[in-house]
Design an enzyme around this catalytic site. Structure first.
Site, PDB file in Angstrom:
ATOM      1  N   CYS A   2     -17.851   0.463  -1.694  1.00 55.25           N
ATOM      2  CA  CYS A   2     -19.256   1.316  -2.252  1.00 55.25           C
ATOM      3  C   CYS A   2     -19.249   2.450  -2.022  1.00 55.25           C
ATOM      4  O   CYS A   2     -18.691   2.548   0.254  1.00 55.25           O
ATOM      5  CB  CYS A   2     -19.967   0.711  -1.961  1.00 55.25           C
ATOM      6  SG  CYS A   2     -19.888  -0.826  -2.359  1.00 55.25           S
ATOM      7  N   ARG A  27     -12.310   6.299  -1.941  1.00 55.70           N
ATOM      8  CA  ARG A  27     -12.700   5.330  -1.500  1.00 55.70           C
ATOM      9  C   ARG A  27     -12.066   3.324  -2.368  1.00 55.70           C
ATOM     10  O   ARG A  27     -12.042   2.861  -2.097  1.00 55.70           O
ATOM     11  CB  ARG A  27     -13.780   4.430  -1.202  1.00 55.70           C
ATOM     12  CG  ARG A  27     -14.469   6.056  -0.104  1.00 55.70           C
ATOM     13  CD  ARG A  27     -15.951   6.076   0.465  1.00 55.70           C
ATOM     14  NE  ARG A  27     -16.495   4.582   0.560  1.00 55.70           N
ATOM     15  CZ  ARG A  27     -16.815   4.455   2.452  1.00 55.70           C
ATOM     16  NH1 ARG A  27     -16.732   5.377   2.641  1.00 55.70           N
ATOM     17  NH2 ARG A  27     -17.042   3.284   2.350  1.00 55.70           N
ATOM     18  N   TRP A  74     -18.392  -0.829  -5.478  1.00 58.10           N
ATOM     19  CA  TRP A  74     -16.849  -2.031  -5.432  1.00 58.10           C
ATOM     20  C   TRP A  74     -17.102  -3.411  -5.542  1.00 58.10           C
ATOM     21  O   TRP A  74     -17.914  -3.820  -5.103  1.00 58.10           O
ATOM     22  CB  TRP A  74     -16.088  -1.369  -4.472  1.00 58.10           C
ATOM     23  CG  TRP A  74     -14.376  -1.863  -3.891  1.00 58.10           C
ATOM     24  CD1 TRP A  74     -13.622  -1.840  -4.396  1.00 58.10           C
ATOM     25  CD2 TRP A  74     -14.194  -2.598  -3.440  1.00 58.10           C
ATOM     26  NE1 TRP A  74     -12.356  -2.561  -4.354  1.00 58.10           N
ATOM     27  CE2 TRP A  74     -13.396  -3.644  -3.928  1.00 58.10           C
ATOM     28  CE3 TRP A  74     -14.649  -4.483  -3.237  1.00 58.10           C
ATOM     29  CZ2 TRP A  74     -12.090  -5.080  -2.958  1.00 58.10           C
ATOM     30  CZ3 TRP A  74     -14.434  -5.331  -2.223  1.00 58.10           C
ATOM     31  CH2 TRP A  74     -12.912  -5.892  -2.630  1.00 58.10           C
ATOM     32  N   ASN A  98     -24.548  -1.182   0.572  1.00 60.10           N
ATOM     33  CA  ASN A  98     -22.999  -1.188  -0.004  1.00 60.10           C
ATOM     34  C   ASN A  98     -23.134  -2.430   1.544  1.00 60.10           C
ATOM     35  O   ASN A  98     -23.863  -2.932   2.177  1.00 60.10           O
ATOM     36  CB  ASN A  98     -22.136  -0.447   1.272  1.00 60.10           C
ATOM     37  CG  ASN A  98     -22.077   0.919   0.226  1.00 60.10           C
ATOM     38  OD1 ASN A  98     -22.755   1.155  -0.552  1.00 60.10           O
ATOM     39  ND2 ASN A  98     -21.297   2.116   1.569  1.00 60.10           N
ATOM     40  N   GLY A  99     -22.504  -3.358   1.319  1.00 58.32           N
ATOM     41  CA  GLY A  99     -22.393  -4.793   2.472  1.00 58.32           C
ATOM     42  C   GLY A  99     -23.086  -5.713   1.110  1.00 58.32           C
ATOM     43  O   GLY A  99     -22.282  -5.819  -0.038  1.00 58.32           O
ATOM     44  N   GLU A 478       5.490  -4.364   4.954  1.00 61.82           N
ATOM     45  CA  GLU A 478       5.356  -3.183   4.566  1.00 61.82           C
ATOM     46  C   GLU A 478       6.460  -2.611   3.756  1.00 61.82           C
ATOM     47  O   GLU A 478       4.928  -1.939   2.491  1.00 61.82           O
ATOM     48  CB  GLU A 478       5.117  -2.161   5.750  1.00 61.82           C
ATOM     49  CG  GLU A 478       4.523  -0.822   5.849  1.00 61.82           C
ATOM     50  CD  GLU A 478       2.875  -0.654   5.390  1.00 61.82           C
ATOM     51  OE1 GLU A 478       2.381  -1.565   5.714  1.00 61.82           O
ATOM     52  OE2 GLU A 478       2.485   0.293   5.153  1.00 61.82           O
ATOM     53  N   LYS A 482       3.363  -2.173   0.540  1.00 62.90           N
ATOM     54  CA  LYS A 482       3.500  -0.953  -0.485  1.00 62.90           C
ATOM     55  C   LYS A 482       3.914  -0.839  -2.462  1.00 62.90           C
ATOM     56  O   LYS A 482       3.438  -0.160  -2.852  1.00 62.90           O
ATOM     57  CB  LYS A 482       4.602   0.412   0.341  1.00 62.90           C
ATOM     58  CG  LYS A 482       3.819   1.130   1.839  1.00 62.90           C
ATOM     59  CD  LYS A 482       2.554   1.821   1.496  1.00 62.90           C
ATOM     60  CE  LYS A 482       1.787   0.964   2.029  1.00 62.90           C
ATOM     61  NZ  LYS A 482       1.142   0.841   3.089  1.00 62.90           N
ATOM     62  N   GLU A 485       1.230  -3.018  -3.941  1.00 61.02           N
ATOM     63  CA  GLU A 485      -0.615  -2.416  -4.182  1.00 61.02           C
ATOM     64  C   GLU A 485      -0.665  -1.495  -5.252  1.00 61.02           C
ATOM     65  O   GLU A 485      -1.302  -0.934  -5.564  1.00 61.02           O
ATOM     66  CB  GLU A 485      -0.900  -2.391  -2.648  1.00 61.02           C
ATOM     67  CG  GLU A 485      -0.464  -1.215  -2.218  1.00 61.02           C
ATOM     68  CD  GLU A 485      -1.483  -0.619  -0.751  1.00 61.02           C
ATOM     69  OE1 GLU A 485      -2.649  -0.708  -0.930  1.00 61.02           O
ATOM     70  OE2 GLU A 485      -0.594  -0.143   0.191  1.00 61.02           O
ATOM     71  N   HIS A 501      14.788 -21.536   4.149  1.00 61.15           N
ATOM     72  CA  HIS A 501      13.738 -22.489   4.603  1.00 61.15           C
ATOM     73  C   HIS A 501      12.777 -22.534   3.501  1.00 61.15           C
ATOM     74  O   HIS A 501      11.924 -23.230   4.021  1.00 61.15           O
ATOM     75  CB  HIS A 501      13.030 -21.955   6.500  1.00 61.15           C
ATOM     76  CG  HIS A 501      14.013 -22.642   7.297  1.00 61.15           C
ATOM     77  ND1 HIS A 501      14.704 -23.469   7.900  1.00 61.15           N
ATOM     78  CD2 HIS A 501      14.530 -21.305   8.046  1.00 61.15           C
ATOM     79  CE1 HIS A 501      15.216 -23.208   8.187  1.00 61.15           C
ATOM     80  NE2 HIS A 501      15.554 -21.590   8.421  1.00 61.15           N
ATOM     81  N   LYS A 601      -9.968   2.367   0.124  1.00 59.28           N
ATOM     82  CA  LYS A 601      -9.424   3.177   1.569  1.00 59.28           C
ATOM     83  C   LYS A 601     -10.507   2.380   2.561  1.00 59.28           C
ATOM     84  O   LYS A 601      -9.822   2.438   3.640  1.00 59.28           O
ATOM     85  CB  LYS A 601      -9.771   4.278   0.850  1.00 59.28           C
ATOM     86  CG  LYS A 601      -9.215   5.401   2.271  1.00 59.28           C
ATOM     87  CD  LYS A 601      -8.134   5.342   2.121  1.00 59.28           C
ATOM     88  CE  LYS A 601      -7.348   5.626   2.810  1.00 59.28           C
ATOM     89  NZ  LYS A 601      -5.708   5.224   3.124  1.00 59.28           N
TER      90      LYS A 601
HETATM   91  C1  F6R Z   1      -1.803  -0.349   2.522  1.00 64.53           C
HETATM   92  C2  F6R Z   1      -3.455  -0.241   3.478  1.00 64.53           C
HETATM   93  C3  F6R Z   1      -4.578  -1.102   3.881  1.00 64.53           C
HETATM   94  C4  F6R Z   1      -4.489  -0.757   5.105  1.00 64.53           C
HETATM   95  C5  F6R Z   1      -6.031  -1.768   5.993  1.00 64.53           C
HETATM   96  C6  F6R Z   1      -6.855  -1.877   7.073  1.00 64.53           C
HETATM   97  O1  F6R Z   1      -1.666   0.518   2.305  1.00 64.53           O
HETATM   98  O2  F6R Z   1      -3.683   0.998   3.357  1.00 64.53           O
HETATM   99  O3  F6R Z   1      -3.207  -2.732   4.153  1.00 64.53           O
HETATM  100  O4  F6R Z   1      -4.514  -0.238   6.157  1.00 64.53           O
HETATM  101  O5  F6R Z   1      -6.877  -1.996   4.547  1.00 64.53           O
HETATM  102  O6  F6R Z   1      -7.586  -0.383   6.809  1.00 64.53           O
HETATM  103  P1  F6R Z   1      -7.738   0.730   8.332  1.00 64.53           P
HETATM  104  O7  F6R Z   1      -6.129   1.024   9.249  1.00 64.53           O
HETATM  105  O8  F6R Z   1      -8.650   1.279   7.578  1.00 64.53           O
HETATM  106  O9  F6R Z   1      -8.461  -0.187   8.395  1.00 64.53           O
END
Ligand code: F6R
Length: 606
Positions: A2, A27, A74, A98-99, A478, A482, A485, A501, A601
């Site tokens: 949000c 975001r 969101w 927001n929240g 990681e 990627k 997502e 395992h 974001k």
């Molecule tokens: C994945 C991604 C998220 C962020 C996570 C933490 O590509 O970007 O997993 O890494 O939401 O976000 P920050 O780094 O802003 O605390």
């Protein structure tokens, strides 16, 4: 997640609110809306979907006014829909939030008894009716305080009022909120980025504070209603960096920016003349630090996992890693001789902030490694190490991950040398290697075309796996994150040695498996694990590094070789092809790469 914008001024505010909402799109959100005060009446327009849908709806309905609030939502309580979109309004008040209000059901029960009707399934609507109720009995400031006192949970709020036509009230607990100052107008925003097109003069609210914003002044209050003074900060103007340039997506641009990100970051921390790492004003003596706990979420958590291998290899520190949402609720034994390091690109992640807050309240040593230096996590930590990668707009973190790794490595080297865990010659050699890293990243980026064609198999797959050992294991996590997502393909990262395992049962004919096997001390073991998945039909993409030795293995589907470097830095190089793989897999499916579904974001709710 949000986002909030509010403007009070003398001009019409709708189009400026709309522009700011467009800036908040990065975001991640599912609906949008605006409310203004016009002819002593609150008007709102809101809808499910993107801000451009809202813009079209606004063309049909003129709701212009001199004061207004806007929101991108969101969904948390209630599905994404027109009715659940913010603002939520009664005749007297309109609210963006927001929240999460955790006691909303209880408050709602009470308000229903008092005769209030609810239109939405949101938790936010209780704020509207509570406010209306208290306004019957109290003057505005006291009514706001009464209302805030009734809420449990987290909020950043923006409110406008029918009977107070020029003001916006903002309040913060747990979710970030900023105030901006302009000529003849003032602003409210969930982050400084929302306000940057209008002003570079900003103040931040702390938890428990609220503010009353007029077009010519802003008053700040603490929880008890006492007036407080606020510092006005001047933000740097880096507008150009928010441009996609010739790229189709921010993510593609941000991946390609990485050689420069590394160069800049190394320049910030490494003294060119003395070949020395500068970490100025480090507030503790290294002798007082016996342990390190690294804390983050998602990709930031993965950078913590890589750093654990570095710290253990190069220092005598005891190191552990925690996911912020777990750390904050566990019964932790906090220790004075531990340095708590918080990793966050945005610096606003709710769980990471809460973990920091817990450490702060217990008097622990806290250090933040962040990208956004004006963020809550940076402001509230004892010490900040910025990652200097510039704004990251793509929801999937790429260049920030690399820069986090780099800063963690720089910190490892510095502590290792100060604690005399490595000798001067080794220290200086490793610094020299760091200075070359950008060119190895640049060369590794040239693998683009090959990865583009390999991506076909991944984008069509039902599921796939990423395997690695040692510091390649977090890179496997990681890589899988990627891919899932962005291309919505089920992907799992595993330590290669764990396959027998359980997860080996998932391997079937033709399943793509990425094996990360740089030629380090784990190499032979990982190659054996690779053979085990090949024997069960997996289509293996081997990602390794160039070296004199050949790969002594058969039946590998494809091999990618990243550049040769100091073995500590291999995780950084291995990351590049995995970022590209995820990008091209999503591109082939035509997905919204910069804004993957359901994701945000800046994750400002827990
Ligand atoms: C994945 C991604 C998220 C962020 C996570 C933490 O590509 O970007 O997993 O890494 O939401 O976000 P920050 O780094 O802003 O605390």
């Amino acid at each position: 997640m949000c986002g909030i914008v509010g403007i009070t001024g003398k001009k019409q505010v709708t189009s400026e609110i709309l522009n700011s909402l467009k800036r908040l799109e990065y975001r991640g959100y599912d609906s949008a809306g605006i409310a203004t005060l016009n002819n002593d009446q609150i008007n709102e327009v809101k809808c499910e979907g993107r801000v451009d849908v809202l813009e079209k709806n606004l063309l049909k309905l003129d709701i212009n006014g001199n004061v207004g609030i806007g929101h991108v939502r969101w969904a948390t309580h209630g599905a994404p829909s027109d009715i659940n979109a913010h603002p939520h309004s009664s005749k007297e008040v309109s609210v963006v939030h927001n929240g999460i209000i955790e006691n909303s059901m209880l408050l709602k029960k009470d308000l229903l008894k008092k005769g209030y009707n609810f239109k939405s399934q949101t938790d936010t609507e209780v704020i509207v009716h509570l406010m209306s109720e208290y306004l019957k009995r109290y003057k505005i400031k006291n009514a706001v305080m009464k209302m805030l006192n009734s809420l449990q949970g987290s909020y950043a709020l923006g409110m406008i009022f029918k009977d107070h036509p020029n003001i916006i009230i903002g309040a913060r607990r747990g979710s970030p909120l900023a105030v901006g100052y302009g000529p003849g107008e003032n602003y409210l925003g969930s982050d400084s980025y929302a306000l940057k097109s209008m002003t570079n003069k900003i103040s931040y609210l702390n938890d428990g504070e609220f503010c009353i914003i007029n077009n010519d002044q802003v008053e700040f209050f603490d929880e008890q209603g006492a007036k407080i003074n606020k510092k006005i900060l001047t933000l740097s103007s880096d507008e150009k960096k928010y441009d996609k340039g010739d790229y189709k997506h921010f993510m593609a641009k941000e991946i390609d920016e990485q050689p420069n990100v590394i160069k800049n970051c190394v320049n910030e921390y490494v003294d060119k003349i003395n070949n020395e790492i500068n970490i100025f004003n480090f507030p503790w003596n290294e002798k007082d630090i016996k342990n390190i706990i690294l804390i983050g979420c998602g990709t930031a958590y993965h950078s913590c996992l890589v750093a654990k291998y570095w710290f253990e290899e190069l220092t005598d520190l005891e190191v552990s890693v925690d996911i912020a949402s777990e750390f904050r609720y566990r019964k932790n034994r906090l220790k004075k001789e531990t340095l708590y390091i918080f990793l966050s690109q945005s610096g606003e992640t709710a769980d990471t902030y809460a973990a920091l807050d817990l450490c702060k309240k217990n008097g622990m040593k806290t250090c933040a490694i962040v990208n956004v230096i004006e963020s809550s996590i940076a402001r509230d930590s004892d010490f900040v190490l910025p990652i200097y990668c510039g704004p990251e707009i793509g929801v999937a973190s790429t260049k920030a991950f690399l820069a986090q790794l780099l800063v963690l490595y720089i910190l490892t080297l510095k502590l290792s040398f100060l604690k005399k865990n490595i000798d001067e010659q080794t220290y200086k050699q490793k610094i020299k290697d760091l200075k070359n890293l950008h060119s190895q990243v640049e060369k590794t980026l040239l693998l683009e075309n090959k990865i583009n064609s390999i991506a076909n198999i991944f984008s069509d797959a039902k599921g796939c796996m990423f395997l690695g050992r040692g510091s390649s294991f977090p890179i496997a996590l990681e890589g899988a994150l990627k891919l899932k997502e962005l291309s919505y393909v089920h992907a799992e990262g595993y330590p290669a040695g764990e396959m027998k395992h359980g997860p080996l049962a998932l391997i079937e004919d033709g399943m793509p498996v990425v094996v990360l096997a740089p030629k380090d001390s784990y190499y032979k073991k990982t190659i054996s694990n690779m053979q085990e998945v090949i024997a069960r039909g997996a289509k293996v993409l081997l990602v390794t590094n160039k070296s004199e030795d050949d790969v002594f293995s058969e039946n590998i589907w494809e091999t990618i070789e990243v550049e040769l470097s100091n073995s500590d830095l291999i995780p950084i190089l291995l990351t590049i092809p995995l970022q590209k793989l995820a990008y091209y897999s999503a591109l082939k499916k035509g997905f919204d790469i910069d804004k993957p579904r359901n994701l945000a974001k800046s994750v400002t709710v827990e």
